[in-house]
Design a protein around this motif. Structure first.
Motif, PDB file in Angstrom:
ATOM      1  N   LEU A  32     -12.076  -0.617 -10.321  1.00 56.96           N
ATOM      2  CA  LEU A  32     -10.662  -0.312 -10.085  1.00 56.96           C
ATOM      3  C   LEU A  32     -10.531   0.963  -9.247  1.00 56.96           C
ATOM      4  O   LEU A  32      -9.763   1.021  -8.282  1.00 56.96           O
ATOM      5  CB  LEU A  32      -9.971  -0.137 -11.438  1.00 56.96           C
ATOM      6  CG  LEU A  32      -8.460  -0.055 -11.471  1.00 56.96           C
ATOM      7  CD1 LEU A  32      -7.849  -1.398 -11.086  1.00 56.96           C
ATOM      8  CD2 LEU A  32      -7.984   0.328 -12.870  1.00 56.96           C
ATOM      9  N   ALA A  33     -11.320   1.981  -9.614  1.00 46.49           N
ATOM     10  CA  ALA A  33     -11.274   3.251  -8.868  1.00 46.49           C
ATOM     11  C   ALA A  33     -11.747   3.033  -7.432  1.00 46.49           C
ATOM     12  O   ALA A  33     -11.140   3.546  -6.484  1.00 46.49           O
ATOM     13  CB  ALA A  33     -12.136   4.302  -9.568  1.00 46.49           C
ATOM     14  N   SER A  36      -9.138   1.825  -5.199  1.00 44.89           N
ATOM     15  CA  SER A  36      -7.907   2.626  -5.111  1.00 44.89           C
ATOM     16  C   SER A  36      -7.810   3.403  -3.808  1.00 44.89           C
ATOM     17  O   SER A  36      -6.911   4.226  -3.649  1.00 44.89           O
ATOM     18  CB  SER A  36      -7.832   3.597  -6.298  1.00 44.89           C
ATOM     19  OG  SER A  36      -8.698   4.706  -6.093  1.00 44.89           O
ATOM     20  N   LEU A 312      -5.619   4.332 -19.008  1.00 40.33           N
ATOM     21  CA  LEU A 312      -5.001   4.561 -17.695  1.00 40.33           C
ATOM     22  C   LEU A 312      -3.531   4.946 -17.858  1.00 40.33           C
ATOM     23  O   LEU A 312      -3.036   5.843 -17.171  1.00 40.33           O
ATOM     24  CB  LEU A 312      -5.128   3.298 -16.836  1.00 40.33           C
ATOM     25  CG  LEU A 312      -6.561   2.944 -16.421  1.00 40.33           C
ATOM     26  CD1 LEU A 312      -6.598   1.540 -15.812  1.00 40.33           C
ATOM     27  CD2 LEU A 312      -7.122   3.963 -15.434  1.00 40.33           C
ATOM     28  N   LEU A 317      -1.498   6.593 -14.956  1.00 44.36           N
ATOM     29  CA  LEU A 317      -1.748   5.566 -13.947  1.00 44.36           C
ATOM     30  C   LEU A 317      -1.243   4.196 -14.440  1.00 44.36           C
ATOM     31  O   LEU A 317      -2.014   3.244 -14.590  1.00 44.36           O
ATOM     32  CB  LEU A 317      -3.262   5.473 -13.652  1.00 44.36           C
ATOM     33  CG  LEU A 317      -3.933   6.734 -13.104  1.00 44.36           C
ATOM     34  CD1 LEU A 317      -5.454   6.585 -13.121  1.00 44.36           C
ATOM     35  CD2 LEU A 317      -3.463   7.006 -11.677  1.00 44.36           C
ATOM     36  N   GLU A 319       0.487   1.828 -13.030  1.00 41.24           N
ATOM     37  CA  GLU A 319       0.333   0.669 -12.134  1.00 41.24           C
ATOM     38  C   GLU A 319      -1.093   0.146 -12.220  1.00 41.24           C
ATOM     39  O   GLU A 319      -1.339  -1.051 -12.145  1.00 41.24           O
ATOM     40  CB  GLU A 319       0.634   1.020 -10.658  1.00 41.24           C
ATOM     41  CG  GLU A 319       1.964   1.723 -10.413  1.00 41.24           C
ATOM     42  CD  GLU A 319       1.894   3.221 -10.685  1.00 41.24           C
ATOM     43  OE1 GLU A 319       0.775   3.786 -10.730  1.00 41.24           O
ATOM     44  OE2 GLU A 319       2.959   3.835 -10.883  1.00 41.24           O
ATOM     45  N   GLN A 320      -2.041   1.071 -12.357  1.00 44.96           N
ATOM     46  CA  GLN A 320      -3.446   0.650 -12.475  1.00 44.96           C
ATOM     47  C   GLN A 320      -3.659  -0.070 -13.799  1.00 44.96           C
ATOM     48  O   GLN A 320      -4.419  -1.038 -13.875  1.00 44.96           O
ATOM     49  CB  GLN A 320      -4.369   1.872 -12.377  1.00 44.96           C
ATOM     50  CG  GLN A 320      -4.179   2.684 -11.100  1.00 44.96           C
ATOM     51  CD  GLN A 320      -4.581   1.910  -9.859  1.00 44.96           C
ATOM     52  OE1 GLN A 320      -5.469   1.078  -9.910  1.00 44.96           O
ATOM     53  NE2 GLN A 320      -3.899   2.179  -8.747  1.00 44.96           N
ATOM     54  N   LEU A 323      -2.554  -3.526 -13.362  1.00 41.21           N
ATOM     55  CA  LEU A 323      -3.560  -4.316 -12.630  1.00 41.21           C
ATOM     56  C   LEU A 323      -4.640  -4.828 -13.581  1.00 41.21           C
ATOM     57  O   LEU A 323      -5.094  -5.971 -13.471  1.00 41.21           O
ATOM     58  CB  LEU A 323      -4.216  -3.474 -11.529  1.00 41.21           C
ATOM     59  CG  LEU A 323      -3.364  -3.127 -10.310  1.00 41.21           C
ATOM     60  CD1 LEU A 323      -4.145  -2.237  -9.345  1.00 41.21           C
ATOM     61  CD2 LEU A 323      -2.930  -4.417  -9.604  1.00 41.21           C
ATOM     62  N   LEU A 324      -5.062  -3.961 -14.498  1.00 43.48           N
ATOM     63  CA  LEU A 324      -6.089  -4.385 -15.466  1.00 43.48           C
ATOM     64  C   LEU A 324      -5.581  -5.506 -16.363  1.00 43.48           C
ATOM     65  O   LEU A 324      -6.293  -6.490 -16.600  1.00 43.48           O
ATOM     66  CB  LEU A 324      -6.507  -3.215 -16.363  1.00 43.48           C
ATOM     67  CG  LEU A 324      -7.715  -2.380 -15.983  1.00 43.48           C
ATOM     68  CD1 LEU A 324      -8.202  -1.589 -17.180  1.00 43.48           C
ATOM     69  CD2 LEU A 324      -8.831  -3.249 -15.439  1.00 43.48           C
ATOM     70  N   LEU A 358      -9.652  -8.289  -9.977  1.00 46.80           N
ATOM     71  CA  LEU A 358      -9.061  -7.030  -9.478  1.00 46.80           C
ATOM     72  C   LEU A 358      -9.052  -7.002  -7.958  1.00 46.80           C
ATOM     73  O   LEU A 358      -8.203  -6.356  -7.351  1.00 46.80           O
ATOM     74  CB  LEU A 358      -9.884  -5.827  -9.969  1.00 46.80           C
ATOM     75  CG  LEU A 358      -9.690  -5.408 -11.417  1.00 46.80           C
ATOM     76  CD1 LEU A 358     -10.650  -4.262 -11.747  1.00 46.80           C
ATOM     77  CD2 LEU A 358      -8.242  -4.976 -11.661  1.00 46.80           C
TER      78      LEU A 358
END
Ligand code: NAI
Ligand code: MG
Length: 360
Positions: A32-33, A36, A312, A317, A319-320, A323-324, A358
């Protein structure tokens, strides 16, 4: 390009499947990072504390462990407990040592129903079910106060006292937390779990504080339900639940029931929060170390990945985190399921599928 926000995360996989699911969660978070565009990154430090460490050192964590942990932004935890070390020694020596000393007084345990996962509840097929258990995580039945005596009287003569502690401050802060959470949800409702009919001191104080705090939230519906009735309600009328606030022991039990109803203990995520942020908060799946399946690649990583999403959120975070959650739903909807939820996928298969989801 944005300046990179770096988060220092202490990983404590500890025992059994804890090691497998924390490794999976780390891979997913790093993916995920990486996606980004440099907006954020994780600086991991992994600690080898747990029952193996206990076998070598006689301690569940380093003697200065809390001192070391206190400067991290968050703790990502697996599960503790292994045959050969008494469970109360391993739990108090590591997980409870962290939760209690870091005053992680709010334990948030969402019950999420996922596409493609069969619930043992028939009504889950056609009813929107989604509730969250808020567990008082600092006192109550797990205060650790009591004692044993009279073993010297010989077999059959020993006594034990295990006290439960309820403070007005402790009750009030967890209830306000629950009401504030309810205000962020579609259904603004808080259900308080009690046992004040039988426990006339601690649980009556709990009820009185609930009634008092509720007055400050006139826009939030409330109910107070005895824990035995609440366990039936989880099964029979879960569509009537939104936020369920309960004592340490009651919520511990009810949240396992909730995750079983959602399909498996392996799916359930949790956050141990110190809302004042004086100390790092800790994120961990609800399940234990599952010695029966450990080391075989069978562990469901979804609970640990869902816990990463809660982390997160805590790190700012959201929004992240979304996403997860979307990656988890895409993976289960595609039928990529571990054995506990009726599939044949391995921990690694699910982890790869989450990372692939992702990227799309
Ligand atoms: P458990 O949660 O480890 O296992 C209960 C059942 O759920 C087992 O059949 C197991 O195979 C299954 N399961 C658990 N996690 C799974 C996953 N990720 N994927 C697929 N299936 C999963 O609870 P149990 O057996 O009562 O305790 C085992 C050890 O864990 C004990 O030492 C206990 O003290 C410890 N424990 C630690 C906790 C923690 O660290 N937060 C919480 C609960 C138990
Ligand atoms: Mg439990």
């Amino acid at each position: 390009m944005n300046a990179t926000r770096r988060f220092r995360i202490a990983a404590i996989p500890a025992d059994g499947v804890g090691q497998e699911v924390v490794a999976a969660g780390r891979q997913v978070l790093d993916a995920l990072a990486a996606g980004s565009g440099g907006a954020f990154a994780f600086d991991w430090r992994e600690f080898e504390w747990g029952c193996g460490y206990y076998g070598r050192t006689g301690r569940m964590m380093a003697s200065d462990g809390l001192e070391i942990l206190k400067d991290f932004d968050a703790i990502y935890f697996g599960a503790v407990g292994w045959p050969g070390v008494p469970d109360h020694v391993s739990l108090w020596g590591l997980r409870l040592a962290i939760c209690q000393n870091f005053d992680q007084w709010a334990n948030v345990r969402p019950v999420r129903f996922l596409p493609g996962v069969r619930s043992p509840l028939r009504k889950a097929d056609d009813t929107e079910l989604d509730w969250v258990v808020v567990r008082e995580n600092s006192e109550g039945e797990y205060t650790g106060m009591g004692g044993r005596n009279f073993a010297g009287r010989g077999p059959g003569g020993e006594i034990a006292v295990q006290s439960a502690l309820f403070t007005e401050v402790g009750c009030e802060r967890i209830m306000r937390f629950a009401f504030d959470l309810a205000r962020t949800r579609r259904r603004r409702k808080v259900s308080s779990v009690t046992k004040s009919n039988a426990q006339q001191y601690g649980m009556v104080l709990w009820d009185e504080v609930f009634t008092r705090v509720a007055r400050d939230y006139p826009d939030v519906e409330t109910e107070s339900v005895l824990v035995d009735a609440m366990s039936a309600k989880f099964v029979l009328r879960p569509e009537d639940l939104s936020v369920v606030v309960a004592s340490n022991l009651h919520a511990d039990i009810l949240s396992d029931l909730g995750s079983a109803l959602a399909g498996s203990l392996g799916l359930a995520a949790s956050a141990n929060l110190n809302p004042e942020r004086r100390f790092p908060s800790m994120f961990e799946p609800v399940h234990g170390s599952a010695p029966d399946i450990a080391g075989q690649g069978l562990a469901n990583p979804v609970g640990a990945v869902g816990s990463a999403a809660l982390m997160l959120d805590h790190l700012g975070l959201p929004e992240q985190a979304a996403l997860l959650h979307a990656a988890i739903e895409a993976t289960t909807a595609a039928g990529i399921l571990t054995r506990d939820i009726g599939g044949t996928a391995s921990t690694e298969d699910v982890t790869k599928a989450l990372i692939a989801a992702l990227r799309t």
